[in-house]
Design an enzyme around this catalytic site. Structure first.
Site, PDB file in Angstrom:
ATOM      1  N   GLU A 128     -10.561  -2.671   4.460  1.00  0.00           N
ATOM      2  CA  GLU A 128      -9.234  -2.144   4.803  1.00  0.00           C
ATOM      3  C   GLU A 128      -9.129  -0.727   4.242  1.00  0.00           C
ATOM      4  O   GLU A 128      -9.944  -0.292   3.427  1.00  0.00           O
ATOM      5  CB  GLU A 128      -8.123  -3.011   4.197  1.00  0.00           C
ATOM      6  CG  GLU A 128      -8.141  -4.463   4.684  1.00  0.00           C
ATOM      7  CD  GLU A 128      -6.977  -5.309   4.146  1.00  0.00           C
ATOM      8  OE1 GLU A 128      -6.378  -6.029   4.945  1.00  0.00           O
ATOM      9  OE2 GLU A 128      -6.675  -5.247   2.940  1.00  0.00           O
TER      10      GLU A 128
ATOM     11  N   ASP B  52       0.783  -1.251   0.000  1.00  0.00           N
ATOM     12  CA  ASP B  52       0.000   0.000   0.000  1.00  0.00           C
ATOM     13  C   ASP B  52       0.809   1.293   0.000  1.00  0.00           C
ATOM     14  O   ASP B  52       1.785   1.415   0.744  1.00  0.00           O
ATOM     15  CB  ASP B  52      -0.860   0.089   1.270  1.00  0.00           C
ATOM     16  CG  ASP B  52      -1.588  -1.174   1.606  1.00  0.00           C
ATOM     17  OD1 ASP B  52      -1.515  -2.139   0.845  1.00  0.00           O
ATOM     18  OD2 ASP B  52      -2.227  -1.184   2.670  1.00  0.00           O
TER      19      ASP B  52
HETATM   20  C1  FRU Z   1      -3.879  -3.647   2.755  1.00  0.00           C
HETATM   21  C2  FRU Z   1      -3.231  -4.089   4.054  1.00  0.00           C
HETATM   22  C3  FRU Z   1      -3.608  -3.153   5.174  1.00  0.00           C
HETATM   23  C4  FRU Z   1      -2.455  -3.303   6.115  1.00  0.00           C
HETATM   24  C5  FRU Z   1      -1.283  -3.500   5.171  1.00  0.00           C
HETATM   25  C6  FRU Z   1      -0.213  -4.413   5.711  1.00  0.00           C
HETATM   26  O1  FRU Z   1      -3.226  -4.098   1.624  1.00  0.00           O
HETATM   27  O2  FRU Z   1      -3.613  -5.413   4.351  1.00  0.00           O
HETATM   28  O3  FRU Z   1      -4.844  -3.408   5.775  1.00  0.00           O
HETATM   29  O4  FRU Z   1      -2.274  -2.194   6.947  1.00  0.00           O
HETATM   30  O5  FRU Z   1      -1.817  -4.038   3.994  1.00  0.00           O
HETATM   31  O6  FRU Z   1       0.902  -4.391   4.872  1.00  0.00           O
END
Ligand code: FRU
Length: 507
Positions: A222, A43
């Site tokens: 998320e 992300d």
């Molecule tokens: C989304 C996610 C988020 C988390 C991050 C961990 O892709 O799963 O929810 O904070 O990636 O790398």
């Protein structure tokens, strides 16, 4: 060997084995899209504009080619196109009474020193708000930077939010001017809820409201984002709430959906129960918008992958690519109820190298048009094509070895636009599916397409970006070097076509 030294050894091996191939010239390496030099990225995090610099933090595992040991990687830019890599800004917490990975979060400019972190610092500074993924729970933490965003100091009063919940993450914080306060949108993933909290100092947060379950719930929510966007043709702005769902997207795995509505400082109310998708492909996830943009623009960056297969894709020595930044606006769309999000990529005109085509033409089934990319595998084209009541147009983006990705228009089926990445041999995985198509028909026969092609990634903006397909693809025998425009069962008028090869941002 201890786990830590094993990891260091594997990082070393990875570094050594890259020597053979110059970094940023690997066969699958995008040339004008951001990717980390080595290791695993997911992300975008902490997108913020501060003192003339665009900061791009990102979920980063500096030790392996899969997710784990998450930290905040960091790059900066003055034009949102050319990026300079900086050291890790917030490392994984591996020692001390509390340990954990640094998960997704956001960054804000505290220019009025509401937090008290910047006493005596004119103009204030950056504060990062992120999830600490501890072994048994996820909590929200705050850290501040006294060096313009290069490194962060943990706030001693952390965590600032703790629900004793193993799934509570991805705070997106922004300044809400009408209420003179900070607002946080944060996911309660398994409850399919976005929680809103308010604060005057970024340290003390009070619960405001909850949104959801709503829309497509998938397994979990998320990375929520709440922001304002201009409504085209008016002076109005409206609020948009984006939620990332994973897994459980209609196309499989991870995708972003959004709700259009109003935020009154406490509660987000959707205009209708309609959740719309931001993309009709499979590689657009965890999108985040920039904070503190110069004119309040909503500028978004998404991760061009999908949790279903991201840890297996054949790129080396890195995994993970981001979209070109996109400007967001809303359009009242006559064929849908309510307003739809329009995504417009940042102009790439400063990267233009050769003009590959510029003009108009007609394509009939027995006379396809072939356009060479003149040695480059990174190019863009923009076109307006007009078809009849039947037939198709296939734009085959291909290498010389029979591999291709097709962007097409299907007038036999109401002018739907489709993308097919099936004729590529570089990656096979049961979830790496081939065909994607728009959900909205196009009955006026004229379709505008803008496509960004970059070695192993494709972004297609349909009708000014009302519908978008973001897709990765892997051609085993070399990246694409030409386009073949082919008409089926009908003649297609290419009213206008401009195509350019694009220079690398890495050289
Ligand atoms: C989304 C996610 C988020 C988390 C991050 C961990 O892709 O799963 O929810 O904070 O990636 O790398």
């Amino acid at each position: 060997m201890k786990k830590q030294s094993l990891l260091l050894a594997s990082a070393f091996l990875l570094a050594v084995s890259t020597v053979a191939q110059p970094l940023y010239d690997e066969p699958y390496r995008p040339q004008y899209h951001f990717s980390p030099a080595t290791h695993f990225m997911n992300d975008p995090n902490g997108l913020v504009f501060f003192k003339g610099i665009w900061h791009l933090y990102y979920q980063y595992n500096p030790l392996e080619l899969v997710a784990g040991h998450q930290a905040w990687g960091h790059a900066v830019s003055t034009d949102l196109l050319h990026w300079k890599h900086l050291p890790i800004a917030i490392p994984e917490m591996t020692s001390g009474p509390v340990t954990g990975q640094i998960f997704t979060g956001s960054a804000v400019v505290d220019n009025n020193n509401t937090s008290g972190f910047f006493n005596g610092v004119p103009g204030g500074g950056l504060v990062a708000i992120y999830t600490l993924n501890e072994p048994t729970k996820e909590v929200q933490n705050v850290a501040y930077s006294l060096d313009g965003g290069t490194s962060y100091i943990e706030y001693k009063g952390n965590p600032v939010l703790d629900l004793q919940n193993p799934n509570f993450r991805d705070p997106k914080v922004f300044w809400y001017a009408p209420g003179h306060s900070w607002i946080m949108a944060v996911a309660l993933p398994r409850a399919h809820q976005v929680l809103f909290y308010g604060s005057s100092d970024l340290k003390n947060w009070s619960f405001l409201s909850a949104f959801g379950p709503a829309g497509i719930e998938g397994f979990q929510y998320e990375c929520p984002n709440l922001f304002q966007v201009p409504v085209q043709g008016t002076n109005d702005k409206k609020w948009v709430l984006v939620v990332a769902i994973n897994p459980g997207a209609p196309v499989g795995g991870s995708i972003n959906e959004y709700f259009v509505g109003n935020f009154d400082g406490t509660t987000f109310t959707a205009d209708d129960g309609v959740a719309r998708l931001m993309d009709f492909g499979k590689d657009f996830y965890a999108v985040q918008t920039y904070n503190n943009t110069p004119n309040g623009e909503a500028i978004a960056v998404g991760w061009m992958s999908n949790w279903q297969y991201t840890q297996d894709v054949p790129t080396f020595p890195w995994r993970g690519v981001f979209t070109v930044p996109r400007f967001l606006s809303l359009r009242q769309n006559p064929t849908q109820t309510g307003a739809v999000l329009v995504q417009t990529p940042l102009s790439l005109s400063s990267l233009r190298d050769k003009t590959l085509f510029n003009g108009a033409t007609t394509i009939s089934p027995d006379s396809p048009l072939t356009i060479s990319s003149q040695g480059s595998s990174s190019f863009e084209f923009r076109t307006t094509v007009v078809g009849g009541d039947k037939g198709r147009l296939n734009i085959n983006i291909r290498n010389g070895a029979g591999e291709q990705v097709t962007v097409g228009v299907d007038w036999d089926h109401d002018g739907q636009v489709y993308v097919n990445r099936g004729q590529t041999a570089g990656f096979s995985n049961p979830y790496f599916t081939n065909d994607f198509s728009t959900w909205e028909s196009n009955l006026d026969h004229s379709i505008e397409l803008h496509a960004l092609v970059d070695r192993s990634v494709l972004e297609v903006f349909v009708d000014d970006g009302v519908q978008v397909c973001t897709s990765s693809f892997f051609m085993r025998n070399g990246p694409p070097t030409e386009m073949q425009w082919q008409a089926e069962n009908s003649t297609v008028l290419v009213e206008h076509l401009e195509a350019y090869s694009l220079k690398s941002i890495w050289r």
